[in-house]
Scaffold this motif. Structure first.
Motif, PDB file in Angstrom:
ATOM      1  N   UNK A  33      50.219  30.829  42.486  1.00 42.95           N
ATOM      2  CA  UNK A  33      50.451  32.242  42.218  1.00 42.95           C
ATOM      3  C   UNK A  33      51.786  32.402  41.489  1.00 42.95           C
ATOM      4  N   UNK A  90      47.362  35.652  41.131  1.00 39.57           N
ATOM      5  CA  UNK A  90      46.602  34.405  41.197  1.00 39.57           C
ATOM      6  C   UNK A  90      46.534  33.742  39.830  1.00 39.57           C
ATOM      7  N   UNK A 104      43.024  27.863  41.240  1.00 39.52           N
ATOM      8  CA  UNK A 104      42.771  27.204  42.516  1.00 39.52           C
ATOM      9  C   UNK A 104      42.131  25.843  42.269  1.00 39.52           C
ATOM     10  N   UNK A 130      38.667  28.039  40.324  1.00 43.74           N
ATOM     11  CA  UNK A 130      38.753  29.436  39.895  1.00 43.74           C
ATOM     12  C   UNK A 130      40.007  29.590  39.075  1.00 43.74           C
ATOM     13  N   UNK A 131      40.002  30.602  38.195  1.00 44.69           N
ATOM     14  CA  UNK A 131      41.162  30.847  37.372  1.00 44.69           C
ATOM     15  C   UNK A 131      41.393  32.351  37.263  1.00 44.69           C
ATOM     16  N   UNK A 132      42.634  32.748  37.309  1.00 46.42           N
ATOM     17  CA  UNK A 132      42.984  34.151  37.099  1.00 46.42           C
ATOM     18  C   UNK A 132      43.204  34.432  35.632  1.00 46.42           C
ATOM     19  N   UNK A 146      40.471  33.887  46.304  1.00 44.47           N
ATOM     20  CA  UNK A 146      41.308  34.408  45.214  1.00 44.47           C
ATOM     21  C   UNK A 146      41.951  35.689  45.738  1.00 44.47           C
ATOM     22  N   UNK A 147      43.198  35.579  46.154  1.00 45.27           N
ATOM     23  CA  UNK A 147      43.885  36.701  46.767  1.00 45.27           C
ATOM     24  C   UNK A 147      44.408  37.665  45.705  1.00 45.27           C
ATOM     25  N   UNK A 148      44.122  38.942  45.921  1.00 44.68           N
ATOM     26  CA  UNK A 148      44.677  40.008  45.094  1.00 44.68           C
ATOM     27  C   UNK A 148      45.678  40.747  45.971  1.00 44.68           C
ATOM     28  N   UNK A 149      46.921  40.811  45.515  1.00 42.61           N
ATOM     29  CA  UNK A 149      47.994  41.369  46.318  1.00 42.61           C
ATOM     30  C   UNK A 149      48.367  42.770  45.870  1.00 42.61           C
TER      31      UNK A 149
END
Lengths: 111, 115
Positions: free
Chosen positions: A35, A45, A48, A56-58, B102-105
């Protein structure tokens, strides 16, 4: 039992340089997430890793890449650094994705 | 519009007060809800984890999730100066019966508890 560890603690780079950050997960954890936390903001994010693959990708550009090793440790690489990349970079590890444990972070300053 | 909204504060309360922290969200796919505490220059520390709607209590902390309103809360009873920190709400969606992780803060709320 050591928690999540990250290195280095902080570093200073100049624009255009490349940087590698490292993370060792909590013992027994096989999933690592990265993060980015800008000052005064919540973490965002990046991606991962599980079983040495990006799962996974942000919403981050390809300048951000990573790797996971067989011992589950992980690296985050950022190429062509921009001023806007200055932030606290956090690594989180988990065994089940329900609970993620964060490391202390690496503070990156880009001049 | 951000997926998760959280008032950044700062929030200042006297020692012993009950503190209420809140987040709203827009993504109805969120099923997993967390609260983290972050001290200055440290990584976030997991305080509470809740799946779907309902309440969960752990010592002085109570987490509430209202999925119908897309609203989550954290209550701190008998607040102490050591509770002074930034509190981050986080949430994630499900994929089948699993958590995507997948954390959204939220932005975080800064809390100061004065002796």
């Amino acid at each position: 039992d050591a928690g999540v560890t990250q290195s280095p603690t902080h570093l200073i780079k100049t624009r255009g340089q490349q940087v590698t950050l490292r993370c060792s997960p909590k013992s027994g954890h096989d999933t690592v997430s990265w993060y980015q936390q800008a000052l005064g903001q919540g973490p965002q994010f990046i991606f991962q890793y599980y079983e040495e693959e990006e799962r996974q990708r942000g919403n981050f550009p390809d300048r951000f890449s990573g790797h996971q090793f067989p011992n589950y440790s992980s690296e985050l690489n950022v190429n062509a650094l921009l001023l806007g990349d200055s932030a606290l970079y956090l690594c989180a590890s988990s065994l089940t994705l329900d609970t993620q444990y964060f490391g202390p972070g690496t503070r990156l300053t880009v001049l | 519009q951000k997926e998760v909204e959280q008032d950044p504060g700062p929030l200042s309360v006297p020692e012993g007060a009950i503190v209420s922290l809140n987040c709203t969200y827009s993504n109805s796919a969120f099923q997993y809800f967390m609260w983290y505490r972050q001290y200055s220059r440290k990584g976030p520390e997991l305080l509470m984890y809740t799946y779907s709607s309902g309440n969960k209590e752990d010592g002085r902390f109570t987490a509430q999730v209202d999925k119908s309103s897309k609203y989550i809360s954290l209550f701190i009873r008998d607040s102490q100066p050591s509770d002074s920190a930034t509190y981050l709400c986080a949430m994630s969606a499900g994929e089948g019966s699993s958590n995507t992780g997948k954390l959204i803060f939220g932005q975080g709320t800064t809390l100061q508890v004065k002796p």
